[in-house]
Design an enzyme around this catalytic site. Structure first.
Site, PDB file in Angstrom:
ATOM      1  N   MET A  42       0.836  -1.191   0.000  1.00 22.65           N
ATOM      2  CA  MET A  42       0.000   0.000   0.000  1.00 22.65           C
ATOM      3  C   MET A  42       0.881   1.255   0.000  1.00 22.65           C
ATOM      4  O   MET A  42       0.453   2.342   0.403  1.00 22.65           O
ATOM      5  CB  MET A  42      -0.955   0.008   1.196  1.00 22.65           C
ATOM      6  CG  MET A  42      -2.003  -1.075   1.126  1.00 22.65           C
ATOM      7  SD  MET A  42      -3.522  -0.689   2.022  1.00 22.65           S
ATOM      8  CE  MET A  42      -2.911  -0.471   3.678  1.00 22.65           C
TER       9      MET A  42
ATOM     10  N   LEU B 100       6.647   3.000   1.474  1.00 22.16           N
ATOM     11  CA  LEU B 100       7.587   1.897   1.602  1.00 22.16           C
ATOM     12  C   LEU B 100       8.691   2.193   2.617  1.00 22.16           C
ATOM     13  O   LEU B 100       9.132   3.328   2.772  1.00 22.16           O
ATOM     14  CB  LEU B 100       8.221   1.581   0.242  1.00 22.16           C
ATOM     15  CG  LEU B 100       7.248   1.226  -0.888  1.00 22.16           C
ATOM     16  CD1 LEU B 100       8.023   0.816  -2.135  1.00 22.16           C
ATOM     17  CD2 LEU B 100       6.283   0.128  -0.474  1.00 22.16           C
ATOM     18  N   HIS B 101       9.123   1.125   3.292  1.00 26.58           N
ATOM     19  CA  HIS B 101      10.213   1.224   4.266  1.00 26.58           C
ATOM     20  C   HIS B 101      11.115   0.007   4.116  1.00 26.58           C
ATOM     21  O   HIS B 101      10.956  -0.779   3.159  1.00 26.58           O
ATOM     22  CB  HIS B 101       9.662   1.345   5.690  1.00 26.58           C
ATOM     23  CG  HIS B 101       8.647   0.307   6.045  1.00 26.58           C
ATOM     24  ND1 HIS B 101       8.943  -1.039   6.150  1.00 26.58           N
ATOM     25  CD2 HIS B 101       7.307   0.404   6.309  1.00 26.58           C
ATOM     26  CE1 HIS B 101       7.857  -1.720   6.476  1.00 26.58           C
ATOM     27  NE2 HIS B 101       6.845  -0.879   6.565  1.00 26.58           N
TER      28      HIS B 101
ATOM     29  N   HIS C 181       9.432  -3.410   3.539  1.00 25.13           N
ATOM     30  CA  HIS C 181       8.993  -3.650   2.169  1.00 25.13           C
ATOM     31  C   HIS C 181      10.190  -3.951   1.267  1.00 25.13           C
ATOM     32  O   HIS C 181      10.136  -4.849   0.418  1.00 25.13           O
ATOM     33  CB  HIS C 181       8.276  -2.417   1.609  1.00 25.13           C
ATOM     34  CG  HIS C 181       6.993  -2.071   2.289  1.00 25.13           C
ATOM     35  ND1 HIS C 181       6.842  -0.942   3.044  1.00 25.13           N
ATOM     36  CD2 HIS C 181       5.796  -2.708   2.311  1.00 25.13           C
ATOM     37  CE1 HIS C 181       5.610  -0.880   3.504  1.00 25.13           C
ATOM     38  NE2 HIS C 181       4.953  -1.948   3.084  1.00 25.13           N
TER      39      HIS C 181
ATOM     40  N   GLN D 201     -10.280  -2.239   3.106  1.00 25.19           N
ATOM     41  CA  GLN D 201      -9.701  -2.956   4.240  1.00 25.19           C
ATOM     42  C   GLN D 201      -9.488  -2.048   5.438  1.00 25.19           C
ATOM     43  O   GLN D 201      -8.923  -2.461   6.442  1.00 25.19           O
ATOM     44  CB  GLN D 201      -8.397  -3.651   3.843  1.00 25.19           C
ATOM     45  CG  GLN D 201      -7.238  -2.756   3.500  1.00 25.19           C
ATOM     46  CD  GLN D 201      -6.076  -3.548   2.907  1.00 25.19           C
ATOM     47  OE1 GLN D 201      -6.148  -4.060   1.800  1.00 25.19           O
ATOM     48  NE2 GLN D 201      -4.988  -3.647   3.672  1.00 25.19           N
TER      49      GLN D 201
ATOM     50  N   LYS E 101       5.039  -9.887   9.586  1.00 31.25           N
ATOM     51  CA  LYS E 101       4.475  -8.974  10.592  1.00 31.25           C
ATOM     52  C   LYS E 101       2.953  -9.081  10.578  1.00 31.25           C
ATOM     53  O   LYS E 101       2.306  -9.066  11.614  1.00 31.25           O
ATOM     54  CB  LYS E 101       4.906  -7.528  10.340  1.00 31.25           C
ATOM     55  CG  LYS E 101       4.373  -6.565  11.417  1.00 31.25           C
ATOM     56  CD  LYS E 101       4.846  -5.150  11.210  1.00 31.25           C
ATOM     57  CE  LYS E 101       4.102  -4.472  10.106  1.00 31.25           C
ATOM     58  NZ  LYS E 101       2.681  -4.172  10.505  1.00 31.25           N
ATOM     59  N   ASP E 102       2.402  -9.193   9.374  1.00 33.29           N
ATOM     60  CA  ASP E 102       0.965  -9.439   9.217  1.00 33.29           C
ATOM     61  C   ASP E 102       0.761 -10.941   9.025  1.00 33.29           C
ATOM     62  O   ASP E 102       0.276 -11.387   7.983  1.00 33.29           O
ATOM     63  CB  ASP E 102       0.430  -8.658   8.019  1.00 33.29           C
ATOM     64  CG  ASP E 102       0.582  -7.158   8.202  1.00 33.29           C
ATOM     65  OD1 ASP E 102      -0.154  -6.592   9.023  1.00 33.29           O
ATOM     66  OD2 ASP E 102       1.459  -6.565   7.552  1.00 33.29           O
TER      67      ASP E 102
ATOM     68  N   GLN F 253      -2.710 -12.212   8.158  1.00 29.12           N
ATOM     69  CA  GLN F 253      -2.993 -11.903   6.757  1.00 29.12           C
ATOM     70  C   GLN F 253      -2.294 -12.898   5.830  1.00 29.12           C
ATOM     71  O   GLN F 253      -2.873 -13.355   4.835  1.00 29.12           O
ATOM     72  CB  GLN F 253      -2.536 -10.481   6.433  1.00 29.12           C
ATOM     73  CG  GLN F 253      -2.645 -10.103   4.974  1.00 29.12           C
ATOM     74  CD  GLN F 253      -2.172  -8.695   4.713  1.00 29.12           C
ATOM     75  OE1 GLN F 253      -2.922  -7.744   4.927  1.00 29.12           O
ATOM     76  NE2 GLN F 253      -0.940  -8.526   4.266  1.00 29.12           N
TER      77      GLN F 253
ATOM     78  N   ARG G 275       3.148   3.062   9.847  1.00 22.90           N
ATOM     79  CA  ARG G 275       2.486   3.778  10.935  1.00 22.90           C
ATOM     80  C   ARG G 275       3.483   4.339  11.950  1.00 22.90           C
ATOM     81  O   ARG G 275       3.163   5.266  12.697  1.00 22.90           O
ATOM     82  CB  ARG G 275       1.500   2.845  11.650  1.00 22.90           C
ATOM     83  CG  ARG G 275       0.380   2.330  10.767  1.00 22.90           C
ATOM     84  CD  ARG G 275      -0.384   1.211  11.444  1.00 22.90           C
ATOM     85  NE  ARG G 275      -1.399   0.625  10.570  1.00 22.90           N
ATOM     86  CZ  ARG G 275      -2.672   0.975  10.567  1.00 22.90           C
ATOM     87  NH1 ARG G 275      -3.088   1.900  11.404  1.00 22.90           N
ATOM     88  NH2 ARG G 275      -3.539   0.411   9.756  1.00 22.90           N
TER      89      ARG G 275
END
Length: 281
Positions: free
Chosen positions: A29, A32-33, A36, A60, A150-151, A154, A188
């Protein structure tokens, strides 16, 4: 670096590439960091062509304020990707391109994977995730698709999605990348003050200690201990901590030596929701 914004252009461009080697997909999404980047770097190593999608999916998000505050940094994102490889294909569609009619999600039966933890607190979230990931998998038709652990919930749901929709793709989970203090990298994190960003390292420290305790203590004891620890950190509001089977995500009842478990956690800090998890055995 090729930037594509339409589904048709992407499909036309990928058609000849699929005949000449493996194709990888990294759905994101944006904003980026390093986390990613680690997914993209692995995809580049393992495939002859790589598509990185950048799309902030409205269906979502349960909280409209969270959606409004989500950073959209396409120019900066492309600069990050160019440092990895100038051969990456960036797919950055608008909402109308991805949702040709109404902006609504499909409904899925994820066999209960979506009813616990994140699903219990974010109704409909995984239907939104499934809708856009299925669309991307069908459009790109990659050999491999990469998602961060991390997710983790998901990740398991996307594996189930590929199974129930019979999508021929290898779903690859990649390790969590952390900041120097242990906080899991997330877009975040940028919304946190320096003080709270440092204090949020307590989330990972708690998970590390929970893992040690899980070797000799019951899951109930570990959860109660962890919950108590957060009462001493009023700036970190614990939403949940859960220990579940790694494959089914079912909350643990009795510990079994032949099963794998993970601890999952969600915390609010300065109104920002942070999630993390750790393998326990």
């Amino acid at each position: 670096m090729l930037l594509i914004k339409s589904r048709k252009q992407l499909k036309d461009h990928l058609s000849p590439l699929k005949k000449n080697g493996s194709l990888g997909l990294v759905p994101t999404m944006g904003a980026l960091h390093i986390g990613h980047a680690s997914l993209v770097e692995r995809a580049v190593k393992e495939n002859s062509s790589v598509v990185v999608s950048i799309f902030v999916n409205p269906t979502q998000f349960n909280n409209t304020e969270d959606l409004d505050n989500y950073p959209q940094t396409l120019t900066a994102d492309i600069e990050i990707l160019e440092k990895i490889s100038d051969q990456i294909i960036v797919f950055a569609p608008n909402i109308q391109e991805m949702y040709t009619e109404k902006v609504v999600s499909d409904t899925y039966d994820f066999d209960g994977l979506d009813k616990v933890m994140e699903g219990a607190f974010r109704e409909g979230h995984f239907n939104g995730v499934g809708t856009i990931v299925e669309a991307l998998l069908n459009l790109v038709q990659p050999n491999k698709a990469y998602f961060g652990e991390k997710d983790y919930q998901q990740l398991q749901i996307i594996r189930k999605l590929a199974e129930i929709r019979n999508i021929p793709v290898e779903i690859i989970g990649c390790p969590i990348v952390r900041e120097a203090n242990g906080l899991a990298f997330s877009s975040r994190n940028e919304r946190l003050s320096k003080k709270i960003r440092n204090e949020a390292s307590f989330i990972y420290k708690t998970l590390i200690t929970a893992k040690k305790k899980f070797g000799t203590k019951s899951a109930t004891h570990v959860i109660e201990w962890a919950s108590q620890q957060f009462k001493e950190h009023p700036d970190l509001e614990l939403e949940y901590i859960q220990i579940a089977q790694a494959d089914t995500l079912e909350p643990i009842i009795n510990k079994h030596q032949d099963k794998k478990y993970r601890a999952f956690i969600a915390v609010y800090a300065e109104g920002v929701r942070l999630i993390d998890n750790i393998a326990l055995n």
